[in-house]
Design an enzyme around this catalytic site. Structure first.
Site, PDB file in Angstrom:
ATOM      1  N   ARG A  58       1.380  -1.311  -1.607  1.00 47.11           N
ATOM      2  CA  ARG A  58       2.487  -1.612  -0.899  1.00 47.11           C
ATOM      3  C   ARG A  58       2.063  -2.789   0.226  1.00 47.11           C
ATOM      4  O   ARG A  58       1.150  -3.006   0.292  1.00 47.11           O
ATOM      5  CB  ARG A  58       2.728  -0.450  -0.110  1.00 47.11           C
ATOM      6  CG  ARG A  58       1.704   0.230   0.975  1.00 47.11           C
ATOM      7  CD  ARG A  58       2.177   1.295   1.606  1.00 47.11           C
ATOM      8  NE  ARG A  58       3.214   1.065   2.456  1.00 47.11           N
ATOM      9  CZ  ARG A  58       3.951   1.895   3.003  1.00 47.11           C
ATOM     10  NH1 ARG A  58       3.537   3.248   2.819  1.00 47.11           N
ATOM     11  NH2 ARG A  58       4.941   1.567   3.881  1.00 47.11           N
ATOM     12  N   ASP A  60       3.725  -4.305   4.115  1.00 47.37           N
ATOM     13  CA  ASP A  60       4.615  -3.573   5.014  1.00 47.37           C
ATOM     14  C   ASP A  60       5.781  -4.503   5.337  1.00 47.37           C
ATOM     15  O   ASP A  60       5.868  -5.733   5.015  1.00 47.37           O
ATOM     16  CB  ASP A  60       3.873  -3.293   6.264  1.00 47.37           C
ATOM     17  CG  ASP A  60       2.502  -2.481   6.301  1.00 47.37           C
ATOM     18  OD1 ASP A  60       2.939  -1.490   5.445  1.00 47.37           O
ATOM     19  OD2 ASP A  60       1.720  -2.329   6.850  1.00 47.37           O
ATOM     20  N   ARG A 212      -4.726  -7.325   9.051  1.00 45.26           N
ATOM     21  CA  ARG A 212      -4.063  -7.757  10.159  1.00 45.26           C
ATOM     22  C   ARG A 212      -4.883  -7.474  11.307  1.00 45.26           C
ATOM     23  O   ARG A 212      -5.127  -8.249  12.260  1.00 45.26           O
ATOM     24  CB  ARG A 212      -2.720  -6.964  10.363  1.00 45.26           C
ATOM     25  CG  ARG A 212      -1.665  -7.670   9.427  1.00 45.26           C
ATOM     26  CD  ARG A 212      -0.510  -6.841   9.445  1.00 45.26           C
ATOM     27  NE  ARG A 212       0.306  -6.684  10.603  1.00 45.26           N
ATOM     28  CZ  ARG A 212       1.212  -5.865  10.896  1.00 45.26           C
ATOM     29  NH1 ARG A 212       1.556  -4.988   9.879  1.00 45.26           N
ATOM     30  NH2 ARG A 212       1.836  -5.847  12.107  1.00 45.26           N
TER      31      ARG A 212
END
Length: 266
Positions: A58, A60, A212
């Site tokens: 996935r 975000d 991140r």
């Protein structure tokens, strides 16, 4: 292959997308707009099949992809060479399916993935690039690029990345291997009085928000708030509270996913 009297195929596709307008790749509860929903609706329009696609992972909300991979089982006998054009005519302009191939029936995009590369882009300098503002994080003040490069060295190898993952991560193991970590600078752009640089991380898997958080911590190194050696010390601490902030989503891109026959040597 035939199942229940029907001939089925497993089709693997590579898709690029600008994630700005989406609440991530994966289908979400409610009416949230996702890339997966767009692709599944396009497949239904094309074949009449209500099916679920399986992705390599996935992304975000706000995160982009150059090379997301997904697969699905279909009874449709549309020639494989026609799939990309047919789907691209049915999805939004910020999604492009760029490769389609038939794979073994047991191929699974997530389980078969051997390594992935993510890219995070930062524009450093006075002015942002208005045309790339959705895909670059703008940092207006100078950064020590060499210190950031030095910090990246500590990430290479097999480590426990607890410190660099969200507390919301639901995994049994936080051990991951980073094969390559590099920082590449684009030329300085006089008209913008700034330049872009890209942080590439290639590994066998990534935890929730891992890239991140690494970038957010590296930016602190570049700002002179931490020494480069902190990147390794934070790994050893196994404590999310020791790392820096989570960098903004829009600078992140899933760059490429490698499978057994494609994986480069370490």
């Amino acid at each position: 292959m035939r199942f229940g009297g029907q001939t089925v195929r497993n089709i693997r596709m590579t898709v690029s997308y600008d994630g700005t307008a989406y609440n991530g790749f994966q289908t979400q509860p409610g009416d949230l707009r996702t890339v997966q929903d767009q692709l599944e609706q396009a497949i239904k329009q094309l074949t009449g099949e209500q099916l679920k696609i399986t992705a390599s992972g996935r992304t975000d909300a706000g995160v982009h992809a150059r090379g997301q991979v997904f697969n699905f089982i279909t009874e449709s006998q549309i020639p494989i060479e026609r799939w990309c054009m047919a789907l691209n005519a049915r999805v939004a302009e910020d999604i492009v399916v760029r490769d389609a191939r038939i794979v073994p029936i047991d191929f699974h995009s997530r389980r078969a993935a051997k390594r992935k590369t993510y890219r995070y882009t930062v524009r450093c300098g006075k002015n942002p690039d208005v045309f790339k503002r959705h895909m670059e994080f703008h940092h207006p003040t100078p950064l020590n690029i060499e210190a950031m490069r030095e910090g990246l060295r500590y990430l290479v190898g097999e480590h426990d990345f607890t410190s660099y993952s969200s507390v919301r991560t639901a995994k049994n193991s936080f051990i991951r291997t980073i094969y390559e970590a590099k920082l590449v600078c684009d030329p300085f752009e006089e008209e913008l009085n700034s330049f872009a640089f890209h942080i590439f991380l290639t590994g066998n898997g990534f935890l929730y928000n891992m890239v991140r958080i690494i970038v957010g911590t590296l930016l602190q190194v570049g700002e002179g708030k931490r020494p480069s050696s902190d990147i390794g010390a934070i790994l050893d601490a196994k404590n999310r509270g020791k790392a820096g902030p989570t960098a903004m989503a829009h600078g992140l891109m899933l760059w490429e996913v490698f499978y057994e026959e494609e994986a480069p040597s370490s």
